[in-house]
Scaffold this active site. Structure first.
Site, short mmCIF file in Angstrom:
data_model
loop_
_atom_site.label_atom_id
_atom_site.label_comp_id
_atom_site.label_asym_id
_atom_site.label_seq_id
_atom_site.Cartn_x
_atom_site.Cartn_y
_atom_site.Cartn_z
N CYS A 131 0.82 -1.21 0.00
CA CYS A 131 0.00 0.00 0.00
C CYS A 131 0.86 1.26 0.00
CB CYS A 131 -0.94 -0.01 1.20
SG CYS A 131 -1.96 1.46 1.32
N CYS A 134 -0.38 4.08 2.23
CA CYS A 134 -0.13 3.87 3.67
C CYS A 134 1.34 4.11 4.02
CB CYS A 134 -0.45 2.43 4.07
SG CYS A 134 -1.93 1.74 3.34
N ASP A 135 2.24 3.62 3.20
CA ASP A 135 3.64 3.52 3.63
C ASP A 135 4.63 4.38 2.85
OD1 ASP A 135 2.83 1.67 5.52
OD2 ASP A 135 3.02 0.00 4.13
#
Ligand code: NAP
Length: 307
Positions: A131, A134-135
């Site tokens: 993701c 997300c990261d």
């Protein structure tokens, strides 16, 4: 016989459980094969509203679960092997035992597709991610690699150039599945380098506890080499967890639930929440929102029946 059974214990399932429990429906949550869903595989979550200093993904889902338990939700481990949605009560076979419910919320998610490399699972959350939203932030000024040749890979590669010093897009063929506009956008981005006809043989370095390099192979020439990398992003698709519902629920060709408006499926009393239906946003906060909607719909459905 339950008022509501919720399949899945990620953000969608846990939020549905909080709302259903607070509505006194005493929901039963089936934890599933990935307890806590995709957040349980991430490290820090910085974009969930309400946590200005961020929160660890596993902690966030655990908090949601404890919140649901506090209001009376019950959790059991197990995997739904068979679902009988032909008539009510709906019946679910979980570890050889049948469970019955008046309404069902399916929040079983979509599992990221992984390459299946020896070190991949060991380095998830330590440089391996599925993701970018997300990261990506953790790889400011670092070397990033994205695997895949579809729209997700192009979108993630582009997005990750905001952070990384360079982004290498690795694809197993020399033709891309992605749409032309997405490919063109990547090709016009000077930070993105393309490696086609290339597969990943392994990711290093488990001994160090973080990603330091990828071992690559050109499938046409057989040449192998090791390339330094800090962030390794998989964008090779997701697999919705809808196997027990095939032939009963309306699913699209990839197996995602087709929504019939709100949280409704084609079967009255069966609701969807989160990534099992949503192939676009796939965020913790959108999954939680979907869980809330599904629980409210289940509650209203039962109320209309005089429960
Ligand atoms: P996808 O279109 O199925 O593409 C997956 C890619 O991963 C393909 O290039 C595939 O290679 C590769 N792949 C699959 N398994 C692999 C393996 N084991 N090893 C190496 N490579 C592997 O998935 P997606 O990109 O996630 O897109 C899913 C859907 O969402 C699509 O309909 C897409 O258009 C849509 N989407 C749209 C947008 C947008 O428009 N903004 C953004 C994201 C996604 P091959 O090509 O060789 O099979």
């Amino acid at each position: 016989m339950r008022n509501v059974i919720i399949i899945g214990s990620g953000c969608a399932g846990n939020t549905a459980a909080i709302y259903a429990a607070r509505a006194n429906l005493k929901p039963l949550v089936i934890v599933g094969h990935e307890p806590g869903g995709q957040l349980s595989m991430t490290t820090e979550v910085e974009n969930f509203p309400g946590f200005p200093d961020g929160i660890m993904g596993p902690q966030l889902v655990e908090n949601m679960k404890q919140q649901a338990i506090k209001f009376g939700a019950e959790y059991i481990f197990g995997k739904v092997e068979v679902a009988d949605l032909g008539k009510r009560p709906f019946r679910l076979k979980i570890d050889d035992e049948w469970h019955e419910c008046s309404t069902l919320i399916i929040a079983s998610g979509a599992s990221a597709r992984w390459l299946g490399l020896p070190n991949e699972q060991k380095l998830i959350g330590h440089g391996v991610s599925s993701c970018a939203t997300c990261d990506g932030f953790f790889y400011r000024g670092k070397k990033i690699m994205v695997i895949g040749g579809g729209d997700s890979a192009m979108e993630e590669a582009n997005f990750l150039t905001r952070f990384g010093e360079e982004v290498t897009l690795v694809h197993r063929r020399d033709e891309f599945r992605a749409s032309k506009i997405m490919i063109d956008r990547c090709k016009a981005n000077p930070k993105i380098k393309f490696l086609t006809n290339t597969v990943v043989d392994d990711i290093l370095d488990v001994e160090k506890g973080f990603v330091s390099a990828a071992r690559l192979r050109n499938v046409k020439t057989g040449e192998t080499w090791t390339q330094e990398v800090d962030g390794f992003f998989l964008a090779i698709g997701h697999i919705p967890n809808t196997k027990p519902f095939v032939g009963q629920l309306d699913l699209d060709p990839d197996g995602y639930i087709i929504s019939h408006g709100g949280a409704r499926t084609n079967i009255p009393g069966v609701f969807h929440a989160g990534d099992v239906e949503d192939r676009t946003y796939r965020q913790a906060i959108t999954a939680s929102g979907a869980g809330c909607k599904a629980a409210i719909e289940a509650e209203r459905f039962l109320e209309a029946e005089g429960h």
